[in-house]
Design an enzyme around this catalytic site. Structure first.
Site, PDB file in Angstrom:
ATOM      1  N   ASP A 415       0.854  -1.193   0.000  1.00  0.00           N
ATOM      2  CA  ASP A 415       0.000   0.000   0.000  1.00  0.00           C
ATOM      3  C   ASP A 415       0.892   1.246   0.000  1.00  0.00           C
ATOM      4  O   ASP A 415       2.095   1.160   0.255  1.00  0.00           O
ATOM      5  CB  ASP A 415      -0.889  -0.035   1.256  1.00  0.00           C
ATOM      6  N   GLU A 418       2.797   4.802  -4.085  1.00  0.00           N
ATOM      7  CA  GLU A 418       2.873   5.744  -5.233  1.00  0.00           C
ATOM      8  C   GLU A 418       4.232   6.439  -5.270  1.00  0.00           C
ATOM      9  O   GLU A 418       4.686   6.724  -6.370  1.00  0.00           O
ATOM     10  CB  GLU A 418       1.728   6.757  -5.143  1.00  0.00           C
ATOM     11  N   ASP A 493      -8.917   3.480  -2.753  1.00  0.00           N
ATOM     12  CA  ASP A 493      -9.960   3.951  -1.841  1.00  0.00           C
ATOM     13  C   ASP A 493     -11.198   4.462  -2.561  1.00  0.00           C
ATOM     14  O   ASP A 493     -11.451   5.662  -2.639  1.00  0.00           O
ATOM     15  CB  ASP A 493      -9.389   5.036  -0.928  1.00  0.00           C
TER      16      ASP A 493
HETATM   17  O1  MIG Z   1      -3.852   6.314   4.222  1.00  0.00           O
HETATM   18  O2  MIG Z   1      -3.796   1.210   5.622  1.00  0.00           O
HETATM   19  O3  MIG Z   1      -5.922   2.116   0.110  1.00  0.00           O
HETATM   20  O4  MIG Z   1      -6.977   0.030   1.618  1.00  0.00           O
HETATM   21  O5  MIG Z   1      -7.052   0.367   4.407  1.00  0.00           O
HETATM   22  C1  MIG Z   1      -4.667   5.198   4.105  1.00  0.00           C
HETATM   23  C2  MIG Z   1      -4.969   1.954   5.672  1.00  0.00           C
HETATM   24  C3  MIG Z   1      -3.813   3.974   3.981  1.00  0.00           C
HETATM   25  C4  MIG Z   1      -4.988   3.100   2.073  1.00  0.00           C
HETATM   26  C5  MIG Z   1      -5.464   1.842   1.399  1.00  0.00           C
HETATM   27  C6  MIG Z   1      -6.542   1.210   2.236  1.00  0.00           C
HETATM   28  C7  MIG Z   1      -6.014   0.926   3.619  1.00  0.00           C
HETATM   29  C8  MIG Z   1      -5.518   2.223   4.261  1.00  0.00           C
HETATM   30  N1  MIG Z   1      -4.489   2.824   3.410  1.00  0.00           N
END
Ligand code: MIG
Length: 809
Positions: A415, A418, A493
């Site tokens: 996650d 980017e 998201d």
């Molecule tokens: O700033 O880890 O897209 O699936 O639950 C949010 C918390 C960070 C973004 C991900 C989401 C995840 C969440 N993350």
């Protein structure tokens, strides 16, 4: 087209044309068997036939050397182009395609063997550079562009992860990975992952174009001017590939030969997955799994979001809340449930934390332009960011996955890659951050779009190396062209909105047309509060995604399958059980995708590109060739329009037969999502059980909706569902075919091929729509085990050999 550093809103309006200097006169400087090298002032241009239907063009400015190294490209050695270069070096001919090179000025064009031109330079603008202004020198090379003619008959699709509808003709597309603000609307351009790949269809014939650059890339698809399109990179060389098609399948097969294909996943990956940001303790997770089991809801994997870590330190476990992760993983495994843990790239700056200190000591983190470690804030507080362009960083990062894999975690969820940073507002690393480690220092602007993919590749390698008997399971939010060979992608998201349920359909279809065969959106929506009906409808759609996961944010209403009471729980159970039943069909589609790059969830135009009505039929889709799914994406709605392309289609629930092309109004009350099955096509299914993806249940059922129409066939693929024995022939292919004439239905099950013997004793053929049969035979003998219920006929026989089932009607 703009540069990322150029803010249009602050520029005074001007009538002046955009700064752009097309290449002028060129001369041929070198020819090989498959390629022509040219020079136009201080730029080198090279046109190469890599295969009969694949060409590469490179533009290298300011005297720079030709260099095609790329994190996107999986295949670099091409030997079978069999091209001919004419003596003047202005024409490269292959069996399928002709590239023509005009020299005064330099213009490059392509045509198929019938003379139809595609991806042909705009005569006025062609290819060239964007001068940065009289006093500006870009040390990395000037931005470059190529302008192509836009034919009015051409339609554009693909472009990776997008909002809005399926067709992108007339749009401007930006490729620059970001964590966009919540509430993705059609006004949003670039998202988490970037795939600068275009699927074009002109008069039913497909071609493709891929721009390979880690920089910001832009596509103008007949937006700036109705008679041209443009492809731009923000710096460095302009390298693009042209695919001659002529079918979408053929374009994707070549494109994924170039950038890679999905690997064959472990079978459990195709089951039902449950996640939520907020499963805060091991007990929460145990309780969650218990609920699924008690309620007889299929479940194959549970996700741990950032809650499991010690102060969000990546590769750690909170000692109180997850005191014994190995025990947790073991308990879940015993119930057939796999554990997947999230991993973020930001490493907390903490002297007592070895992930940080080892990374710092070996200089594996990104640096500022002046050479200090680059820091910014993410969940753990102030963090350093691994320089994933450095192979040493990737090896070190892979190794840290032991903290997860050694305790029995089965999959890794990448996650924030980017990458996202929080200060001053959520955005990404500054363009001048330095990636210094890879022998050759590069600025973040040069490699931005590759960061997420390189992180995912390190997770993939971690599983390959540390769990050599297992197939990797890696899910990634960010990536680039080629991510599919390292990770599956989910679309980040989304929101619990009906609009996003609708948007999921074109979004996943364009991802599928961009080489990402293994994709999914969060079922129920991530942010905002789901409602009962939304969750039920979303699940009815979500089970047809390659990746089927319910996930939500911590501050939203709970949306586990039972969250809205018994009636909705039963609807969701029904949908999840249908998913389980479809696993053999899905697994066969995954295997196909791993060989050919075909999407699993496909737009109708994939198989029917000549039918332009399919281009806008983007709120329905195909799963493989045989199922057409048309979800309801509005509240309080039970009827919808469905377009059925040519062929004969049978409504799965009612058996109603429709001959396409046809527009129909279908009744789809909750519990009966509109699903049409191609007549006479056998669909391999499992019985409903709370299976665990490691065993193939008994029996296998071939479901066939019979109609007086063309023969249908399907080849099911099976193997152990895990491990690599399948690469040594331990797999099984079973082909089934169904022919129908006015007197008989004949089903041929060919003898299974391959060394793998599925652990089952019986095969069933379930024929729907056969009326009252006169006689049923299996291999010429009266069927011993046949039962009829209404117009449905069930014939059972021994597994392991071929059979012919004949039904006289
Ligand atoms: O700033 O880890 O897209 O699936 O639950 C949010 C918390 C960070 C973004 C991900 C989401 C995840 C969440 N993350």
């Amino acid at each position: 087209m703009r540069r990322s550093t150029h803010f249009e809103q602050f520029a005074a309006p001007t009538a002046a044309p955009p700064p752009y200097r097309p290449l002028g006169q060129a001369e041929v400087v070198d020819c090989s068997a498959t390629s022509v090298r040219l020079r136009a002032s201080d730029a080198t241009i090279e046109v190469t036939a890599l295969a009969p239907d694949l060409f590469r063009v490179g533009l290298f400015g300011e005297g720079r050397p030709v260099d095609y190294r790329s994190a996107a490209v999986a295949k670099t050695a091409w030997a079978d182009a069999q091209a001919q270069v004419d003596s003047s070096g202005t024409r490269i001919t292959t069996a399928q395609c002709i590239a023509t090179i005009g020299l005064q000025p330099l213009r490059i064009g392509f045509a198929d063997s019938t003379g139809r031109s595609f991806a042909t330079d705009d005569p006025r603008l062609g290819m060239g550079f964007v001068p940065l202004g009289p006093d500006v020198v870009d040390p990395l090379g000037s931005p470059a562009r190529v302008y192509k003619q836009h034919r009015p008959t051409t339609h554009y699709f693909g472009c990776g992860e997008r909002t809005g509808g399926l067709e992108k003709t007339g749009s401007h597309q930006v490729f620059w990975n970001v964590d966009p603000p919540m509430g993705h609307t059609a006004a949003l351009n670039n998202m988490y992952t970037s795939v600068p790949f275009l699927m074009a269809i002109d008069d039913g014939q497909a071609w493709g174009l891929f721009v390979d650059s880690g920089y910001r890339v832009e596509f103008d698809l007949a937006n700036e001017a109705s008679d041209r399109c443009g492809f731009a990179v923000d710096g460095g060389p302009l390298i693009y590939y042209v695919f001659a098609g002529p079918t979408p399948a053929r374009v994707l097969e070549r494109y994924t030969e170039l950038t890679g294909r999905i690997w064959l996943p472990p079978r459990w990956a195709l089951g039902n997955h449950q996640s939520r940001w907020g499963y805060r303790t091991a007990d929460d997770v145990v309780e969650l799994v218990r609920e699924f089991r008690v309620r007889d809801l299929p479940l194959d994997a549970v996700y741990l979001d950032i809650d499991y870590m010690d102060g969000y330190r990546v590769f750690t476990w909170d000692k109180k809340r997850f005191a014994d992760p190995a025990e947790l993983a073991k308990q879940l495994r015993a119930q057939g449930v796999k554990l997947v843990t999230i991993v973020d790239p930001g490493v907390k700056i903490d002297e007592r934390y070895a992930v940080y200190t080892t990374g710092r000591d070996s200089e594996l983190f990104c640096k500022t332009f002046s050479g200090d470690e680059y820091h910014n804030v993410v969940w753990p507080g102030m963090c350093a960011f691994p320089d994933f362009t450095n192979p040493r960083t990737r090896a070190w990062w892979s190794d840290w996955h032991r903290a997860l894999l050694d305790v029995g975690v089965a999959g890794i969820w990448c996650d924030m890659n980017e990458p996202t940073v929080f200060v001053p507002t959520p955005q990404t690393l500054p363009a001048d951050v330095s990636h210094h480690g890879d022998n050759e220092a590069r600025l973040h602007a040069q490699v931005h779009n590759l960061y997420g993919q390189l992180m995912a590749s390190a997770a993939h390698e971690a599983i390959r190396q540390q769990r050599p008997d297992q197939r990797p399971f890696v899910i990634s939010r960010a990536g680039f062209a080629g991510l599919q060979r390292w990770a599956l992608h989910w679309t980040g998201d989304n929101s619990s909105w009906w609009e996003h349920l609708w948007m999921s359909m074109p979004q996943l279809q364009n991802l599928g047309l961009s080489g990402y065969a293994w994709v999914g959106v969060d079922i129920g929506g991530f942010s905002g509060d789901a409602t009962a009906e939304l969750l039920a409808r979303w699940t009815e759609f979500g089970i047809f995604q390659p990746f089927c996961r319910n996930h939500s944010a911590w501050n939203t209403r709970r949306q586990e399958p039972w969250a809205f009471g018994e009636r909705f729980e039963a609807l969701i159970r029904g949908a999840l059980q249908l998913r389980q039943r479809l696993v053999p069909y899905l697994y066969s589609l995954f295997e196909e995708a791993s060989r050919t790059g075909s999407p699993i969830l496909r737009p109708l135009l994939f198989a029917y590109p000549e039918d332009e009505t399919t281009y806008s039929a983007d709120d329905e889709f195909m799963l493989g060739d045989a199922l057409l799914v048309a979800p309801i994406a509005r509240p309080g709605t039970e009827y919808r329009h469905v377009y059925l392309p040519r062929g004969t289609w049978v409504h799965h629930w009612t058996g109603e037969t429709v001959r396409g092309p046809a527009h129909v109004l279908v009744h789809a009350p909750l519990g009966q999502p509109a699903v049409y099955v191609k007549a006479n096509t056998p669909i391999p299914m499992w019985p409903v059980l709370n299976f665990d993806g490691e065993r193939a249940p008994d029996p296998l059922t071939w479901l066939i909706h019979v109609a007086n129409a063309d023969a249908g066939q399907f080849t099911a693929y099976e193997d152990a569902g895990e491990g690599y024995d399948y690469q040594q022939g331990e797999f099984c292919r079973m082909r089934a075919e169904c022919r129908v004439d006015s007197k008989r239905v004949e089903v041929r099950l060919e003898a299974p091929e391959g060394q793998y013997v599925p652990p089952r004793s019986q095969i069933e053929v379930e024929l729907r729509g056969v009326g009252e049969p006169q006689a049923v035979t299996v291999d010429g003998q009266a069927a011993r085990d046949a039962a009829r219920e209404g117009s449905q006929l069930l014939v059972r026989m021994g597994a392991g050999e071929g059979h012919v089932i004949s039904v006289e009607t």
